[in-house]
Motif scaffolding. Structure first.
Motif, PDB file in Angstrom:
ATOM      1  N   ARG A   5      -6.094  -6.203   1.132  1.00 38.94           N
ATOM      2  CA  ARG A   5      -4.773  -6.693   0.700  1.00 38.94           C
ATOM      3  C   ARG A   5      -4.801  -7.214  -0.732  1.00 38.94           C
ATOM      4  O   ARG A   5      -3.877  -6.986  -1.498  1.00 38.94           O
ATOM      5  N   ILE A   6      -5.851  -7.909  -1.075  1.00 38.13           N
ATOM      6  CA  ILE A   6      -5.957  -8.451  -2.434  1.00 38.13           C
ATOM      7  C   ILE A   6      -5.997  -7.303  -3.446  1.00 38.13           C
ATOM      8  O   ILE A   6      -5.386  -7.381  -4.507  1.00 38.13           O
ATOM      9  N   GLY A   7      -6.700  -6.242  -3.120  1.00 42.09           N
ATOM     10  CA  GLY A   7      -6.754  -5.073  -3.992  1.00 42.09           C
ATOM     11  C   GLY A   7      -5.386  -4.440  -4.182  1.00 42.09           C
ATOM     12  O   GLY A   7      -5.025  -4.029  -5.285  1.00 42.09           O
ATOM     13  N   TYR A   8      -4.613  -4.369  -3.100  1.00 43.38           N
ATOM     14  CA  TYR A   8      -3.263  -3.799  -3.199  1.00 43.38           C
ATOM     15  C   TYR A   8      -2.334  -4.700  -4.015  1.00 43.38           C
ATOM     16  O   TYR A   8      -1.511  -4.209  -4.787  1.00 43.38           O
ATOM     17  N   ALA A  41      -6.069   1.432  -9.129  1.00 45.75           N
ATOM     18  CA  ALA A  41      -6.421   0.228  -8.370  1.00 45.75           C
ATOM     19  C   ALA A  41      -5.989   0.366  -6.909  1.00 45.75           C
ATOM     20  O   ALA A  41      -6.713  -0.066  -6.004  1.00 45.75           O
ATOM     21  N   ALA A  42      -4.837   0.981  -6.671  1.00 46.12           N
ATOM     22  CA  ALA A  42      -4.362   1.181  -5.296  1.00 46.12           C
ATOM     23  C   ALA A  42      -5.272   2.156  -4.546  1.00 46.12           C
ATOM     24  O   ALA A  42      -5.618   1.921  -3.380  1.00 46.12           O
ATOM     25  N   VAL A  43      -5.675   3.236  -5.203  1.00 43.97           N
ATOM     26  CA  VAL A  43      -6.601   4.181  -4.571  1.00 43.97           C
ATOM     27  C   VAL A  43      -7.941   3.491  -4.314  1.00 43.97           C
ATOM     28  O   VAL A  43      -8.551   3.671  -3.250  1.00 43.97           O
ATOM     29  N   GLY A  44      -8.388   2.675  -5.250  1.00 44.07           N
ATOM     30  CA  GLY A  44      -9.619   1.914  -5.051  1.00 44.07           C
ATOM     31  C   GLY A  44      -9.513   0.968  -3.864  1.00 44.07           C
ATOM     32  O   GLY A  44     -10.454   0.848  -3.067  1.00 44.07           O
ATOM     33  N   ALA A  45      -8.369   0.306  -3.716  1.00 39.09           N
ATOM     34  CA  ALA A  45      -8.159  -0.583  -2.567  1.00 39.09           C
ATOM     35  C   ALA A  45      -8.152   0.213  -1.266  1.00 39.09           C
ATOM     36  O   ALA A  45      -8.703  -0.231  -0.253  1.00 39.09           O
ATOM     37  N   TYR A  46      -7.559   1.389  -1.293  1.00 36.91           N
ATOM     38  CA  TYR A  46      -7.554   2.251  -0.109  1.00 36.91           C
ATOM     39  C   TYR A  46      -8.985   2.664   0.260  1.00 36.91           C
ATOM     40  O   TYR A  46      -9.375   2.585   1.430  1.00 36.91           O
ATOM     41  N   LEU A  91     -11.000 -11.960 -12.041  1.00 42.53           N
ATOM     42  CA  LEU A  91     -11.115 -12.434 -10.667  1.00 42.53           C
ATOM     43  C   LEU A  91     -11.451 -11.292  -9.715  1.00 42.53           C
ATOM     44  O   LEU A  91     -12.249 -11.461  -8.783  1.00 42.53           O
ATOM     45  N   MET A  92     -10.844 -10.123  -9.935  1.00 44.27           N
ATOM     46  CA  MET A  92     -11.166  -8.964  -9.102  1.00 44.27           C
ATOM     47  C   MET A  92     -12.632  -8.565  -9.288  1.00 44.27           C
ATOM     48  O   MET A  92     -13.329  -8.258  -8.320  1.00 44.27           O
ATOM     49  N   LEU A  93     -13.090  -8.559 -10.529  1.00 46.22           N
ATOM     50  CA  LEU A  93     -14.505  -8.244 -10.787  1.00 46.22           C
ATOM     51  C   LEU A  93     -15.421  -9.212 -10.053  1.00 46.22           C
ATOM     52  O   LEU A  93     -16.388  -8.787  -9.406  1.00 46.22           O
TER      53      LEU A  93
END
Length: 107
Positions: A5-8, A41-46, A91-93
């Motif tokens: 969820r955080i990635g999305y 980023a969305a594909v990465g979260a998926y 923060l994501m890193l």
């Protein structure tokens, strides 16, 4: 499997930031970059949602944005949008690298 969820949310923030840059300044470059990096980023979260070890696209996307927007922030000292995206990307890193370290220790 847990949904990233955080990635999305991060992906949406990046895409909306590009859209806002286009609306406020008429910057087609901001729109294109925001949508492209938001999609990545969305594909990465998926991918991370499907396999928690598959973090490479998310890592590359957030790392690239942290560097590029960090340099823009250092040149302008304006928090919006460069500082915000730099902070979110950093923060994501940190989140991704911490997760990688935890998985390495538990293996």
């Amino acid at each position: 499997m847990a949904v990233d969820r955080i990635g999305y949310v991060y992906a949406a923030l990046v895409a909306v930031g590009g859209l806002i840059g286009y609306v406020k300044a008429g910057s087609v470059t901001s729109l294109g970059a925001g949508l492209l990096f938001g999609l990545l980023a969305a594909v990465g979260a998926y991918l991370t949602s499907q396999n928690p070890k598959n973090v490479w696209l998310s890592l590359g996307t957030s790392g690239t944005l942290a560097v590029v927007m960090g340099l823009r922030f250092l040149n302008s000292w304006k928090f919006m949008p460069a500082g915000l995206i730099t902070l979110a990307s950093g923060l994501m890193l940190a989140r991704i690298i911490t997760g990688m370290q935890k998985r390495a220790r538990s293996s």
